[in-house]
Design a protein around this motif. Structure first.
Motif, short mmCIF file in Angstrom:
data_model
loop_
_atom_site.label_atom_id
_atom_site.label_comp_id
_atom_site.label_asym_id
_atom_site.label_seq_id
_atom_site.Cartn_x
_atom_site.Cartn_y
_atom_site.Cartn_z
N GLN A 157 0.83 -1.19 0.00
CA GLN A 157 0.00 0.00 0.00
C GLN A 157 0.88 1.26 0.00
O GLN A 157 0.60 2.21 -0.72
N VAL A 158 1.93 1.26 0.78
CA VAL A 158 2.86 2.40 0.81
C VAL A 158 3.53 2.57 -0.54
O VAL A 158 3.62 3.69 -1.06
N ASN A 159 3.97 1.48 -1.14
CA ASN A 159 4.62 1.55 -2.45
C ASN A 159 3.66 2.05 -3.53
O ASN A 159 4.05 2.83 -4.40
N SER A 160 2.41 1.62 -3.48
CA SER A 160 1.42 2.07 -4.45
C SER A 160 1.17 3.57 -4.31
O SER A 160 1.07 4.29 -5.30
N ALA A 161 1.07 4.03 -3.08
CA ALA A 161 0.86 5.46 -2.85
C ALA A 161 2.05 6.27 -3.33
O ALA A 161 1.89 7.34 -3.93
N THR A 162 3.25 5.76 -3.12
CA THR A 162 4.46 6.43 -3.59
C THR A 162 4.48 6.48 -5.11
O THR A 162 4.80 7.52 -5.71
N ALA A 163 4.12 5.39 -5.75
CA ALA A 163 4.07 5.35 -7.22
C ALA A 163 3.05 6.34 -7.75
O ALA A 163 3.32 7.06 -8.73
N ARG A 214 2.03 9.13 -6.34
CA ARG A 214 2.56 10.49 -6.18
C ARG A 214 3.59 10.80 -7.25
O ARG A 214 3.59 11.88 -7.84
N ARG A 215 4.47 9.84 -7.54
CA ARG A 215 5.52 10.08 -8.54
C ARG A 215 4.91 10.25 -9.93
O ARG A 215 5.32 11.14 -10.68
N GLU A 275 3.44 13.66 -10.16
CA GLU A 275 4.48 14.68 -10.33
C GLU A 275 4.93 14.75 -11.79
O GLU A 275 5.09 15.84 -12.34
N SER A 303 -3.03 9.52 -12.44
CA SER A 303 -2.09 8.75 -11.61
C SER A 303 -2.79 7.60 -10.91
O SER A 303 -2.23 6.51 -10.79
#
Length: 86
Positions: A10-16, A18-19, A22, A42
């Motif tokens: 879940q953290v990795n998906s949220a980071t992806a 956001r990127r 951007e 996104s």
């Protein structure tokens, strides 16, 4: 209860997400991408990535994981390009 792996995913998906947002926002600011709703775009990418990683999108298509990610990139980039650049 969520497993540690599920929490990390879940953290990795949220980071992806956001990127990707951007990147889309920078492309919009530079006039390289046509107007889109970057949070929606996104989120769409994250859903596609989830579909590949869970293999839900691979079975019906016969694509490999690598091929599927290439298709996501092609669809996203071709769809975001400004009409005048095509």
């Amino acid at each position: 209860m969520r497993t540690p792996a599920a929490k990390l995913y879940q953290v990795n998906s949220a980071t992806a997400a956001r990127r990707v947002r951007e990147i889309i926002d920078k492309g919009l600011e530079a006039g390289q991408f046509s107007a889109v709703d970057s949070p929606f775009a996104s989120g769409l990418v994250v859903l596609a990535i989830d579909g590949v990683q869970s293999r839900r999108l691979l079975g019906p298509t016969g694509l490999t994981t690598g091929e599927a990610f290439d298709e996501i990139a092609n669809i996203l980039l071709d769809g975001l390009q400004c009409q005048s650049r095509r």
